[in-house]
Design an enzyme around this catalytic site. Structure first.
Site, short mmCIF file in Angstrom:
data_model
loop_
_atom_site.label_atom_id
_atom_site.label_comp_id
_atom_site.label_asym_id
_atom_site.label_seq_id
_atom_site.Cartn_x
_atom_site.Cartn_y
_atom_site.Cartn_z
N SER A 1 0.83 -1.20 0.00
CA SER A 1 0.00 0.00 0.00
C SER A 1 0.88 1.26 0.00
CB SER A 1 -0.96 -0.04 1.20
OG SER A 1 -1.99 0.91 1.07
N ASP B 1 -10.09 -3.38 -5.14
CA ASP B 1 -9.20 -2.44 -4.48
C ASP B 1 -9.19 -1.16 -5.30
OD1 ASP B 1 -7.14 -1.05 -3.25
OD2 ASP B 1 -5.59 -2.52 -3.72
N HIS C 1 -8.10 -4.96 -0.80
CA HIS C 1 -6.97 -4.20 -0.27
C HIS C 1 -6.64 -4.63 1.16
CE1 HIS C 1 -4.10 -0.91 -0.41
NE2 HIS C 1 -4.35 -0.77 0.87
#
Length: 410
Positions: free
Chosen positions: A192, A350, A380
């Protein structure tokens, strides 16, 4: 009286079911577990909004509860030795094998950067501690997990600079030698926001004429890579998906750059671009860089450009969001071409899916060796859901495939 109690029970039950339930696609495994997990995240987010509205505590301050709850004290065991160190003044956790596997055998190394939208997260959270131990034991590797400073107390470029200083420190020949690390087998990786920092570090290192030890690979796990177009197909398709809805990702971006709330609302409307960023929109044109199957249901429209230009000398948010250290997708092919071999993991459900897909496409077009692993049932943050009670089968699959790639390529 009894009928009133039954009615109250039914109403509360219906309200609870309404609140817990969220429309999760059928091809996601363990849907109800994800619904319950997301219910906790949404409840905390609502509490954070309410707290900020009342002036009690800012939104991210409340959301840090997740980080505190999952925080552990990383300790050494019979297989992994853990030490807290300072690399160029930045806190790191160094994980290394407790036992030598062979006389004189040099080790791999992974510099790992945690996620959390530059505002949350910690290398000391249980899921990151578990992953670091897996990397050490399965790869005979040294893992440097970086505890970089967070927004909103520290805005961009502090997070990047912390990480960059750590990487530069670790890549000194004498430091690598002290950890018995082969200088030709070092990786940078992150998930991320950590994937964002890993991509940015890989780019900036190869532009540094004083850097002699090079990274062998970069491994980017559902990375966030650009702030110019927050209305890509994946942002549209997944705007209400669990764990990272569009609103939260926009909030992360805005607080990474500034505490001025007006940027958040501009980014939510996707009208935050300036004349300075207009020339860079070609690098995030998803109609050119996404596979056809991911764009055919959407019509590309370039984000609108605001009339006002940022004053010269300003270090405001507009200049920050076009800085490649914040948005690695914005560099020309000449910067991508010398980059190390890449692993890019993306998830179907995501908002950041298209960032990773576009970067994989652009890296390939620039001649970089890329492995793009896409999880059609992924969401995610999935890799970090590896500890009970929020342990998901997909987290095990992701970890196994990620480690296998490192084993074969690092």
């Amino acid at each position: 009286m009894r009928s009133k109690a039954v009615l109250l029970f039914l109403v509360l039950g219906a309200f609870t079911a309404y609140y817990v339930y969220s429309p999760i696609p059928d091809d996601i495994e363990e849907r109800w577990k994800l619904m319950l997990t997301d219910c906790f995240f949404r409840s905390l987010s609502h509490l954070a909004d309410f707290s900020e509205l009342l002036g009690l505590k800012d939104y991210m301050g409340v959301m840090m509860f997740i980080t505190f709850v999952e925080r552990v004290v990383p300790v050494s065991d019979e297989r992994v030795q853990v030490a807290e160190e300072l690399f160029s003044g930045v806190e790191v956790l160094v994980y290394q094998p407790s036992q030598e596997r062979g006389a004189g055998e040099m080790r791999r190394a992974i510099i790992y950067l945690h996620g959390g939208g530059w505002c949350l997260g910690s290398s000391r959270m249980g899921p990151y501690d578990l992953l670091a131990r897996q990397l050490v034991t399965e790869l005979n590797a040294v893992v440097v997990s970086v505890e970089y400073r967070l927004a909103p107390a520290h805005h961009f470029p502090v997070q990047f600079e912390d990480v960059y200083h750590v990487v530069k420190h670790f890549l000194q020949v004498d430091i690598l030698d002290s950890y018995k690390v082969d200088p030709e087998r070092v990786a940078v990786s992150g998930d991320s926001a950590g994937g964002n920092l890993a991509a940015a570090v890989a780019q900036q290192l190869q532009l540094d004429p004083e850097q002699h030890v090079k990274l062998k690979v970069q491994a980017l796990i559902y990375p966030v890579l650009q702030a110019l177009d927050l209305n890509t197909p994946s942002y549209q398709q997944n705007q209400h998906m669990p764990i990272l809805p569009r609103t939260l990702m926009v909030r992360f971006w805005s607080q990474y750059f500034t505490s001025d709330k007006s940027l958040f609302w501009s980014m939510m409307a996707n009208d935050h671009n300036s004349p300075e960023s207009a020339a860079l929109l070609k690098f995030v044109n998803w109609s050119a860089f996404l596979p056809e199957s991911y764009r055919q249901a959407y019509n590309y429209s370039a984000p609108p450009i605001a009339a006002n230009e940022t004053p010269k000398g300003s270090n405001g948010p507009v200049r920050s969001m076009i800085d490649p250290r914040a948005s690695p997708l914005l560099v020309p092919d000449a910067v991508l071409r010398p980059l190390p071999k890449a692993y890019v993991l993306t998830c179907e459900y995501d908002v950041l899916r298209d960032d990773g897909m576009m970067y994989a496409t652009r890296l390939r077009q620039a001649g970089v060796d890329v492995t793009h692993e896409h999880y059609s049932d992924g969401f995610h943050g999935a890799l970090m859901f590896n500890i009970w009670p929020t342990d998901f089968e997909i987290a095990r699959r992701m970890a196994n495939n990620y480690i296998l790639w490192l084993k074969e390529n690092l």
